[in-house]
Design an enzyme around this catalytic site. Sequence first.
Site, short mmCIF file in Angstrom:
data_model
loop_
_atom_site.label_atom_id
_atom_site.label_comp_id
_atom_site.label_asym_id
_atom_site.label_seq_id
_atom_site.Cartn_x
_atom_site.Cartn_y
_atom_site.Cartn_z
N LYS A 35 -45.36 6.30 -6.62
CA LYS A 35 -45.76 7.05 -5.43
C LYS A 35 -46.54 6.15 -4.46
O LYS A 35 -46.28 6.11 -3.27
CB LYS A 35 -46.65 8.21 -5.87
CG LYS A 35 -46.33 9.52 -5.21
CD LYS A 35 -47.14 10.65 -5.83
CE LYS A 35 -46.22 11.79 -6.21
NZ LYS A 35 -46.90 13.00 -6.61
N GLU A 151 -57.66 24.87 -0.86
CA GLU A 151 -56.70 24.58 0.21
C GLU A 151 -55.73 25.75 0.37
O GLU A 151 -55.25 26.27 -0.63
CB GLU A 151 -55.95 23.27 -0.12
CG GLU A 151 -54.99 22.84 0.96
CD GLU A 151 -55.62 22.85 2.35
OE1 GLU A 151 -56.67 22.24 2.54
OE2 GLU A 151 -55.06 23.52 3.25
N ARG A 154 -49.47 25.81 3.50
CA ARG A 154 -48.17 26.17 2.94
C ARG A 154 -47.24 24.98 3.05
O ARG A 154 -47.17 24.35 4.12
CB ARG A 154 -47.53 27.33 3.74
CG ARG A 154 -48.25 28.64 3.66
CD ARG A 154 -47.78 29.53 4.81
NE ARG A 154 -48.02 28.90 6.10
CZ ARG A 154 -47.52 29.31 7.25
NH1 ARG A 154 -46.71 30.34 7.30
NH2 ARG A 154 -47.78 28.69 8.39
N LYS A 207 -59.80 31.73 -3.44
CA LYS A 207 -58.45 31.15 -3.46
C LYS A 207 -57.51 31.99 -4.33
O LYS A 207 -56.39 32.32 -3.93
CB LYS A 207 -58.52 29.70 -3.98
CG LYS A 207 -57.18 29.03 -4.18
CD LYS A 207 -56.43 28.84 -2.89
CE LYS A 207 -54.99 28.42 -3.16
NZ LYS A 207 -54.18 28.33 -1.97
N PHE A 252 -45.50 38.45 5.17
CA PHE A 252 -45.28 38.64 3.72
C PHE A 252 -44.68 40.00 3.38
O PHE A 252 -44.96 40.56 2.35
CB PHE A 252 -46.58 38.38 2.94
CG PHE A 252 -46.77 36.91 2.67
CD1 PHE A 252 -47.15 36.07 3.70
CD2 PHE A 252 -46.53 36.38 1.42
CE1 PHE A 252 -47.27 34.70 3.48
CE2 PHE A 252 -46.66 35.02 1.19
CZ PHE A 252 -47.03 34.19 2.22
N ALA A 255 -38.45 41.34 2.06
CA ALA A 255 -37.94 41.58 0.70
C ALA A 255 -37.01 40.44 0.31
O ALA A 255 -36.33 39.86 1.16
CB ALA A 255 -37.20 42.91 0.66
N CYS A 263 -47.47 27.59 -6.54
CA CYS A 263 -48.78 28.25 -6.53
C CYS A 263 -48.78 29.69 -7.04
O CYS A 263 -49.48 29.99 -8.02
CB CYS A 263 -49.37 28.21 -5.12
SG CYS A 263 -49.77 26.54 -4.59
N ARG A 331 -40.70 23.57 -8.08
CA ARG A 331 -41.53 24.14 -9.14
C ARG A 331 -41.46 25.68 -9.12
O ARG A 331 -41.73 26.30 -8.10
CB ARG A 331 -42.98 23.65 -9.00
CG ARG A 331 -43.15 22.20 -9.37
CD ARG A 331 -44.57 21.71 -9.14
NE ARG A 331 -44.89 21.52 -7.74
CZ ARG A 331 -46.04 21.00 -7.30
NH1 ARG A 331 -46.97 20.66 -8.16
NH2 ARG A 331 -46.26 20.86 -6.01
#
Length: 437
Positions: A35, A151, A154, A207, A252, A255, A263, A331
């Site tokens: 990386k 944090e 997005r 958070k 949000f 659907a 997350c 993920r």
Amino acid sequence: MIITVIGSGYVGLVSGTCFADFGHEVICVDKAEDKIEKLKNGEIPIYEPGLEELVASNVKAGRLSFTTELAEPVRKADVVFIAVGTPSRRGDGHADLSYVYAAAEEIASSLDGFTVVVTKSTVPVGTGDEVERIIRQTNPNADFEVVSNPEFLREGAAISDFKRPDRIVVGLSSERAKAVMTEVYRPLYLNHSPLLFTSRRTSELIKYAGNAFLAMKITFINEIADLSEAVGANVQDVARGIGLDNRIGSKFLNAGPGYGGSCFPKDTLALVKTAQDNSSPVRLIETTCSINDQRKRSMSKKVAAAVGGDVRGKKIAVLGLTFKPNTDDMRDSPALSIVQALQDKGADIHAYDPEGMEAAVELMDDVTFGSNAYEIAKDAHALVIVTEWDAFRVLDFGRLKEEMASPVLVDLRNIYGKDEVEKHGFSYTCIGRPDEE
Ligand code: NAD
């Protein structure tokens, strides 16, 4: 200010680059040599719109650098951010804090002069106390304060989220640390982003409570979508109708096939575990987790119904694999569960994603990957939109119909209208809009 960021992933790299862009001197540290090697060569190891240019300009200005060696950057830092991963711990779903604690131990012996150590990683309530204990135990003479600064960016919109946040939450207890954190975020503060100071434990809980609330909101509208299908209502109109109420808000309320990503699944689960450990169960969130888990697999039933009831031996083309558009992050993507469920039912899966395929190849077995929508659609019995990349919003249905074995579109993101698809001779299945199917 001199800022050192430990962990140069989605959060660490974006935060560090934006801090450099504010004018601070930033050193991003990561253990992963490949990386750091890439970053030193001007390559960005993740896909995040706008990041490559921002990294390049700040490196050129001499404010941003990369290294695998933590000691010197920590020694000279005013502030050290810990931005390492906190995945679900295998077996019990608690947050795995081993990376955070290892980073704390490594930082401890290099601290020199008053240093604010900030946990930016998403960590359960009380983690700051443990980080403080580890540093104190490793280096009893260190002059430091451990601060929580979760944090909220997005992926896919990370830079604008970081530079124009709704709020910045900072959990701390001393005026000394408060002055440092105010200086770190001064450009945003001047831009009227509210800086909310709380206790460290409160900040840690904010958070998780925030993510759990959003996961619950998505799950709520997903259940209303199912109900809409059962009673003949349109979930998009229901969402608009309730979202215009300021107390609810319109975001949000799309659907879909269930939430995923790096997350929400792990953070909701970790909150459930914290709550159980503290004998204060959060049953709404427990239910949210279980509804969402079942929902992802149940999408395979929709696909099966669209192709006549059975996918066995049929070729199913899956468009979009990442958990949302504009990221390469796979993920906990819903595509993983949906594809597995379809394979369990005997389907032959062909798939394409604009940015997620490198990660997908590592995570998915027995999938044939193609290089565009039309290639995977060839001889397919159904095309299933799982992630709403912009490139999938203007499909050439005439061309698709020629390629496919049967013209069937399953739109799990509701990005098309029935008429515009059916006029090309396709059958159309979507979420919560039975009047449009
Ligand atoms: P990530 O896996 O992309 O990055 C973590 C990085 O830390 C990796 O590159 C890893 O090599 C490095 N690392 C681990 N231990 C290290 C050590 N001791 N020293 C140096 N480097 C080390 O993870 P991410 O997505 O950036 O998430 C980081 C944290 O931020 C998590 O707690 C996550 O929950 C939280 N978060 C993530 C997002 C998001 O959208 N990804 C948003 C908000 C919060």
